[in-house]
Design an enzyme around this catalytic site. Sequence first.
Site, PDB file in Angstrom:
ATOM      1  N   GLU A  96      -9.610  -2.627   5.509  1.00 60.55           N
ATOM      2  CA  GLU A  96     -10.254  -2.557   6.946  1.00 60.55           C
ATOM      3  C   GLU A  96     -11.402  -3.421   6.987  1.00 60.55           C
ATOM      4  OE1 GLU A  96      -8.252   1.563   8.423  1.00 60.55           O
ATOM      5  OE2 GLU A  96      -9.693   1.953   6.887  1.00 60.55           O
TER       6      GLU A  96
ATOM      7  N   HIS B 250      -7.092  -6.129   9.928  1.00 57.67           N
ATOM      8  CA  HIS B 250      -7.137  -5.920   8.499  1.00 57.67           C
ATOM      9  C   HIS B 250      -5.728  -6.197   7.956  1.00 57.67           C
ATOM     10  CE1 HIS B 250      -6.190  -1.971  10.084  1.00 57.67           C
ATOM     11  NE2 HIS B 250      -5.353  -1.937   9.135  1.00 57.67           N
TER      12      HIS B 250
ATOM     13  N   ASP C 140       0.905  -1.260  -0.076  1.00 57.24           N
ATOM     14  CA  ASP C 140      -0.124   0.061   0.083  1.00 57.24           C
ATOM     15  C   ASP C 140       0.799   1.353   0.285  1.00 57.24           C
ATOM     16  OD1 ASP C 140       1.004  -0.131   2.585  1.00 57.24           O
ATOM     17  OD2 ASP C 140      -0.811  -1.222   3.182  1.00 57.24           O
TER      18      ASP C 140
ATOM     19  N   ASP D 160      -7.300  -4.654  14.273  1.00 57.39           N
ATOM     20  CA  ASP D 160      -8.075  -5.013  14.234  1.00 57.39           C
ATOM     21  C   ASP D 160      -8.403  -6.072  13.124  1.00 57.39           C
ATOM     22  OD1 ASP D 160      -7.853  -3.546  11.860  1.00 57.39           O
ATOM     23  OD2 ASP D 160      -9.747  -2.284  12.068  1.00 57.39           O
TER      24      ASP D 160
END
Length: 294
Positions: free
Chosen positions: A166, A161, A86, A159
């Site tokens: 996400e 991801h 990314d 979390d």
Amino acid sequence: MVSTSSIKSCASPIMRLVILDDYDLASEWAAKYICNRIIKFKPGQDRYFSLGLPTGSTPLGCYKKLIEYHKSGNLSFKYVKTFNMDEYVGLPRNHPESYHSYMWNNFFKHIDIDPNNAHILDGNAADLQAECDAFEEKIKEAGGIDLFVGGFIKGIGPDGHIAFNEPGSSLVSRTRLKTLAMDTILANAKYFDGDLSKVPTMALTVGVGTVMDAREVMILITGAHKAFALYKAIEEGVNHMWTVSAFQQHPRTIFVCDEDATLELRVKTVKYFKGLMHVHNKLVDPLYSMKEGN
């Protein structure tokens, strides 16, 4: 190290959980695995090894060991192509917190990779969707990714991801533009002097499906604050709210973690995978070398 002449291939459809005592040992195991995978592949001018890479604090120890193997003459990246997960949108390439800067400062400038073979998404492209489509095409032209490495925080978040996919992201998603969740922006504020106004709110990211297409996936997970994400990834079902759980369905996934990251796992789960360490360690011992035969 041993030469490539003694290498035997090993491929089996299985999800592995490799548990090491601490961060340093987990980083070293991961680096050894990457090293052996590249060397076993026997890359050359007409046969490049394609490697997916993460950013963040977790992979730094792994990158440090890979640099060490390179500087000792045991590993070359001359015939390796890399694809990063990314990049922020709107952040200048030379900004200290851009993923371009991260990769060059922490890894690429210390090894012998051809800059033309180090692929990182351009968050300042005039047409961001065209940039994403071109990135997917480059992966196809490279013959797909042989090993995709993901790591917490920026590779995988607390979390669960993967990259910037996400909670709620499609598990078949491709490289695309994503608006970042507030939790992600808050987590990344520490990299921008704690000033939320400086934190990018959008990013380009590979999709879950992009990573799932890799022939093999290795996930790095360390620290007690990632323990619940590991629990969701290993012990519960596939769920698009925890995108890392998708790799339960990948035929060749390796989760590499330290003891702290296992705190939310059931005792019998930890005991089971620790009982397989003698098998897992055969993947990295002996550590192969390019000094002979290449």
